[in-house]
Design an enzyme around this catalytic site. Sequence first.
Site, short mmCIF file in Angstrom:
data_model
loop_
_atom_site.label_atom_id
_atom_site.label_comp_id
_atom_site.label_asym_id
_atom_site.label_seq_id
_atom_site.Cartn_x
_atom_site.Cartn_y
_atom_site.Cartn_z
N SER A 46 1.44 4.68 1.89
CA SER A 46 1.13 4.90 3.31
C SER A 46 1.58 6.25 3.86
CB SER A 46 1.75 3.78 4.14
OG SER A 46 3.15 3.82 4.03
N HIS A 103 8.42 9.25 9.81
CA HIS A 103 8.14 8.72 11.14
C HIS A 103 9.15 9.19 12.18
CE1 HIS A 103 5.78 5.51 8.86
NE2 HIS A 103 4.94 6.36 9.41
N LEU A 104 8.64 9.38 13.38
CA LEU A 104 9.41 10.03 14.44
C LEU A 104 10.71 9.30 14.80
CD1 LEU A 104 9.57 12.26 16.58
CD2 LEU A 104 8.21 10.79 18.08
N ARG A 127 1.54 8.76 21.25
CA ARG A 127 1.28 7.67 20.32
C ARG A 127 1.62 6.33 20.99
NH1 ARG A 127 -0.83 11.19 18.37
NH2 ARG A 127 -0.76 12.10 16.29
N TYR A 173 -5.48 8.54 3.14
CA TYR A 173 -4.85 7.26 3.48
C TYR A 173 -5.78 6.41 4.35
CZ TYR A 173 -1.91 4.02 6.08
OH TYR A 173 -1.42 2.90 6.68
N PHE A 204 -1.08 0.55 15.12
CA PHE A 204 -0.81 1.88 15.65
C PHE A 204 0.61 2.25 15.18
CE2 PHE A 204 -4.53 3.34 18.08
CZ PHE A 204 -5.38 2.34 17.65
N ALA A 243 0.83 -1.20 0.00
CA ALA A 243 0.00 0.00 0.00
C ALA A 243 0.87 1.25 0.00
CB ALA A 243 -0.89 0.02 1.25
N1 UDP Z 1 6.54 13.91 14.86
C1 UDP Z 1 7.31 15.05 15.15
N2 UDP Z 1 8.36 15.32 14.34
C2 UDP Z 1 8.70 14.55 13.26
C3 UDP Z 1 7.91 13.41 12.98
C4 UDP Z 1 6.85 13.12 13.80
O1 UDP Z 1 7.04 15.77 16.11
O2 UDP Z 1 9.67 14.90 12.56
C5 UDP Z 1 5.39 13.57 15.73
C6 UDP Z 1 4.05 13.57 15.02
O3 UDP Z 1 3.47 14.85 15.04
C7 UDP Z 1 3.27 12.54 15.86
C8 UDP Z 1 4.34 11.58 16.35
O4 UDP Z 1 5.59 12.27 16.20
O5 UDP Z 1 2.70 13.17 16.97
C9 UDP Z 1 4.40 10.30 15.56
O6 UDP Z 1 4.42 10.64 14.19
P1 UDP Z 1 4.72 9.56 13.06
O7 UDP Z 1 4.77 10.30 11.75
O8 UDP Z 1 5.91 8.75 13.44
O9 UDP Z 1 3.48 8.58 13.11
P2 UDP Z 1 1.90 8.87 13.02
O10 UDP Z 1 1.41 8.89 14.43
O11 UDP Z 1 1.69 10.15 12.30
O12 UDP Z 1 1.40 7.68 12.27
#
Ligand code: UDP
Length: 318
Positions: free
Chosen positions: A74, A184-185, A216, A138, A166, A72
């Site tokens: 994503s 991703h964070l 999260r 998405y 999640f 997919a």
């Molecule tokens: N996040 C952040 N800075 C980044 C990437 C993500 O602060 O450079 C935050 C984002 O706002 C969310 C959390 O980290 O609250 C997880 O984001 P991610 O994109 O990893 O996964 P999602 O929850 O969006 O699927």
Amino acid sequence: MRVLVAGGAGYIGSVVTAALLEGGHEVTVLDDLSTGHADAVPSGARFVQASLHDSAPVLAEVRPEAVLHFAAKSLVGESQVKPEVYWDTNVSGTLALLEAMRAADCRRIVFSSTAATYGEPEQVPIREDAPTRPTNTYGATKLAVDAMLTSYAAAYDFAAVSLRYFNVAGAAYGLGERHTTETHLIPIALQVVAGQRDHLTIYGEDYPTPDGTCIRDYIHVEDLSDAHLLALTAPSPGQHRIYNLGNGTGFSVQQVIDAVREVTGHPVPVEVGQRRAGDPAQLVASSDRIRGDLGWTPKHTDLAGIVRDAWETAQKRA
Ligand code: UDP
């Protein structure tokens, strides 16, 4: 079992392929390599490069007893600006795959759904009977496929499971996240540690959470993989089951950054930026349903351990 893994060259699909091989299953991976990597496909699997739209001849030849479907698009942000790509790959592509399965008389499927099907939650932890109101394309495409599976179970006796992930993180079998466009964070924080970025931007520090950053539910990819193996044989023909997969504990963006600093021993410079559109303050799963039905228990719930596995694998690749 003879299985076909659609999207087995991606992060999660490749880990589950490795686990299936370890469990003695015979695996064919189908992947168009649009975002996956051929070298991520574990060596014991057969690899066919093809898209979901062209999956019928592959299914006809392999005659799998089950399909695990990870293939997919994503990226939430991209789904907002190129919705046609998401409806085409995620929805039309899956329809083509289901029709190919029907033609090959394969009616068992485990599908990668997502927490994004719920949208902004009314209650946390989120249960499977919560309202599904996705806030982006998405999530809408994944929810459409969940509905498709319910129909195919009712009309054609499919045995289907949707696993609503999640925040998947960590690494297993030497396979970790390697996205060309990384959003991703945890991998972004590790890129800062590795010197590939100079800082991490925290998307908002004014959320109604204890430290003001978003919360999260980070689930280790190995625990996620265990759930797929359990789900493979769980439903009877005519059943579509939906299960959330999270570790049940929420961690804030700040806690993740602290864990990355602690595990790597490196500083992680941060800047505080604007909120990212569509980010709910808190997304935490209730995984009681899969725990009760299938006896699934996550083993790697410690945030530092998840970060450590991701870091060690990223270092080996560097
Ligand atoms: N996040 C952040 N800075 C980044 C990437 C993500 O602060 O450079 C935050 C984002 O706002 C969310 C959390 O980290 O609250 C997880 O984001 P991610 O994109 O990893 O996964 P999602 O929850 O969006 O699927």
